[in-house]
Enzyme design. Structure first.
Site, PDB file in Angstrom:
ATOM      1  N   GLY A 109      10.546 -12.629  77.709  1.00 49.19           N
ATOM      2  CA  GLY A 109       9.937 -11.377  78.144  1.00 49.19           C
ATOM      3  C   GLY A 109       8.534 -11.598  78.645  1.00 49.19           C
ATOM      4  O   GLY A 109       7.712 -12.172  77.928  1.00 49.19           O
ATOM      5  N   TYR A 145      21.896 -19.487  80.004  1.00 46.20           N
ATOM      6  CA  TYR A 145      20.640 -19.276  80.730  1.00 46.20           C
ATOM      7  C   TYR A 145      19.445 -18.854  79.895  1.00 46.20           C
ATOM      8  O   TYR A 145      18.347 -19.361  80.073  1.00 46.20           O
ATOM      9  CB  TYR A 145      20.885 -18.227  81.827  1.00 46.20           C
ATOM     10  CG  TYR A 145      19.667 -17.907  82.648  1.00 46.20           C
ATOM     11  CD1 TYR A 145      19.175 -18.808  83.585  1.00 46.20           C
ATOM     12  CD2 TYR A 145      18.994 -16.692  82.489  1.00 46.20           C
ATOM     13  CE1 TYR A 145      18.058 -18.514  84.347  1.00 46.20           C
ATOM     14  CE2 TYR A 145      17.873 -16.392  83.250  1.00 46.20           C
ATOM     15  CZ  TYR A 145      17.403 -17.302  84.182  1.00 46.20           C
ATOM     16  OH  TYR A 145      16.303 -17.020  84.919  1.00 46.20           O
ATOM     17  N   ASN A 197      14.666  -6.565  69.510  1.00 46.86           N
ATOM     18  CA  ASN A 197      15.248  -7.279  70.639  1.00 46.86           C
ATOM     19  C   ASN A 197      16.681  -6.811  70.798  1.00 46.86           C
ATOM     20  O   ASN A 197      17.485  -6.924  69.870  1.00 46.86           O
ATOM     21  CB  ASN A 197      15.222  -8.796  70.389  1.00 46.86           C
ATOM     22  CG  ASN A 197      15.952  -9.569  71.473  1.00 46.86           C
ATOM     23  OD1 ASN A 197      16.091  -9.103  72.598  1.00 46.86           O
ATOM     24  ND2 ASN A 197      16.419 -10.755  71.138  1.00 46.86           N
ATOM     25  N   GLY A 198      17.015  -6.274  71.964  1.00 47.11           N
ATOM     26  CA  GLY A 198      18.365  -5.809  72.207  1.00 47.11           C
ATOM     27  C   GLY A 198      18.369  -4.457  72.887  1.00 47.11           C
ATOM     28  O   GLY A 198      17.347  -3.988  73.404  1.00 47.11           O
ATOM     29  N   CYS A 211      13.781  -9.265  74.973  1.00 53.12           N
ATOM     30  CA  CYS A 211      12.567  -9.490  74.212  1.00 53.12           C
ATOM     31  C   CYS A 211      12.630 -10.770  73.399  1.00 53.12           C
ATOM     32  O   CYS A 211      13.690 -11.359  73.205  1.00 53.12           O
ATOM     33  CB  CYS A 211      12.318  -8.344  73.222  1.00 53.12           C
ATOM     34  SG  CYS A 211      12.521  -6.708  73.881  1.00 53.12           S
TER      35      CYS A 211
END
Length: 501
Positions: free
Chosen positions: A48, A290, A124-125, A16
């Site tokens: 996302g 990345y 996020n995670g 996210c």
């Protein structure tokens, strides 16, 4: 790794992106908070693409406006949506599912009613002990409406034990957040909004990134200077790349384990929760390889520069005689440029990427699956016909794409194709917010570099070593004397915390 031919994708996805904004003036404000968040989320779209949402408030704990939808940010919100998202603070979320699937009910931010008003949370995670927490919460008699581990965090925040007398004048959210952090070690960056404040939280290991900044009034330029004293608001984001798009300036990164309070008065550090046993921090190393946008800054260094250093390390580690260095477009471009600079071999494009290809789905035959890859690239054969190519990419996951690309280059006239991967081979799944597949789906668990080169038709293939990747990432890190550490679990199997099922 850059592209894929079907749903079993070569491409890795981060869970996210988070973005929040607080205006410096109270409601009604002159700052269009919803539009600021919208623009910030567009800058984080790479984190996302499945769904997104925005929640705003005028500072009242009982008033929260929320809009959530599937798809990309610029398709999910209409102008009317943004106009109706009124308020002087808000949070936004772009989502790629790791747990909970693509069901719209899992779209964030989550907004729930509590005894202290409405609570909005964006995460996020991925929690390493989500299954344990889910069983515990259900056993307590609490129903769960989604499969998302983010909902677990919301429930813990609502149920956190507190002294009613202590909270008679309002909720003690820092205390509740601290309790949440005792229940799960990692992995999370959080935005928590209640009333007139946003709390930005990063887990003690710092696996997922988070940073804070300020909004500067534009003066014909989106570039702010250190002397700017005016401030329209304060912002928080998963990555600093979102700040320039809203005329913002990075102030600093949220420390691992830190709870930061953001209000119209400013940005205030509440506390930093220490890591158990003096463990090292563990920022996901694939943010550098990345996930992060090249213009983002993490640990005081630009992602683009680190990727270039990875290419330089790779050139020193695995030199080869060739006529040109090129890249599988496009996240590996900085590494390819670094390789070219270090080796003294010129950088030349050999593939043109079709930027208008959407997501391609499972095809019914091998031939159609191959065509789904090839339609994304066009060979620039005049640049490489009869020449020896060093082709740089950032990773290999399942190995589906790279073989088709090599065949394309050979058919267009390349005399040799040497593959150089600017990260080590992936051997282990991630349980902390990245959709790295199972061990059975990772090609590196079945073929070493020499075997894989034969399978995909390359003249040679070399991965960057873990040691050289860590060296590149740490070479110019600036953390003001604080310890530097990174999660390499997908490469080494050394997870920063014990996994719980």
């Amino acid at each position: 790794m850059s592209l894929a031919e079907d749903e079993r994708s070569e491409e890795l996805h981060d869970a996210c992106g988070l973005f929040g904004c607080v205006a410096t003036d109270a409601w009604p404000t002159n700052l269009d908070v919803a539009h600021i968040i919208y623009l910030g989320m567009i800058a984080l779209q790479h984190r996302g693409q499945e769904s997104c949402g925005i929640a705003t408030t005028n500072g009242s704990p009982d008033v929260v406006a929320v809009r959530r939808n599937a798809g990309l940010v610029n398709h999910a919100f209409t102008e009317d949506d943004l106009i109706n998202l009124k308020g002087n603070l808000g949070i936004g979320h772009t989502r790629y599912s790791t747990t909970g699937g693509t069901d719209h009910g899992n779209t964030q931010p989550f907004v729930v009613n509590t005894e202290h008003g409405k609570l909005a949370v964006a995460h996020n995670g991925e929690l390493v002990n989500a299954a344990v927490l889910r069983r515990e919460i259900i056993k307590q008699g609490t129903g769960l409406s989604t499969e998302s581990d983010s909902e677990l965090m919301v429930q813990i925040l609502c149920k956190a034990p507190s002294d009613p007398e202590h909270e008679k004048d309002g909720p003690d959210w820092p205390a509740r957040i601290k309790y949440l952090m005792t229940k799960t070690k990692t992995a999370y960056s959080l935005l928590i909004m209640n009333g007139d404040k946003i709390y930005a939280v990063r887990d003690p290991y710092g696996i997922r990134p988070l940073c804070v900044g300020k909004l500067i009034p534009p003066r014909g330029s989106l570039v702010a200077t250190e002397t700017d004293s005016e401030c329209d608001g304060f912002i928080v984001s998963s990555e600093s790349c979102a700040f320039p798009s809203v005329s913002g300036r990075l102030l600093r990164e949220v420390e691992p384990g830190e709870i930061v309070e953001i209000s119209k008065e400013g940005i205030k550090s509440i506390c930093i929760i220490p890591r158990p046993n003096n463990d090292m921090p563990a920022l996901c190393i694939f943010e550098y390889v990345y996930f992060a946008r090249p213009d983002s800054i993490m640990e005081g260094q630009m992602i683009y520069s680190v990727r270039m250093e990875c290419g330089r390390q790779l050139a020193r580690q695995a030199p080869i005689e060739a006529d040109l260095v090129s890249v599988v477009p496009e996240t590996a471009t900085p590494a390819a440029i670094g390789y070219a600079q270090e080796s003294g071999i010129s950088f030349t494009e050999v593939l043109n990427k079709n930027r208008y290809i959407g997501r391609t789905f499972i095809q019914p035959s091998t031939r159609l699956r191959q065509l789904a890859v090839l339609k994304k690239f066009g060979p620039l054969q005049d640049n490489f016909k009869g020449k020896r190519i060093i082709l740089v990419d950032d990773s290999i996951v399942r190995g589906n794409t790279i073989g088709a690309i090599i065949r394309l280059l050979r058919e267009a006239g390349a005399s040799e194709v040497h593959i150089r991967i600017a990260s080590p081979p992936l051997h282990f799944p991630c349980y902390m917010g990245i959709n790295i597949p199972t061990k059975e789906e990772l090609i590196a668990n079945f073929s070493n570099a020499e075997q894989l080169a034969q399978q995909i038709g390359a003249d040679s293939l070399v991965y960057l070593t873990v040691e050289n990747l860590e060296s590149a990432v740490r070479k110019h890190a600036k953390t003001n004397g604080k310890p530097v550490g990174h999660c390499t679990a997908c490469l080494t199997g050394n997870y920063p915390v014990e996994l719980q099922w």
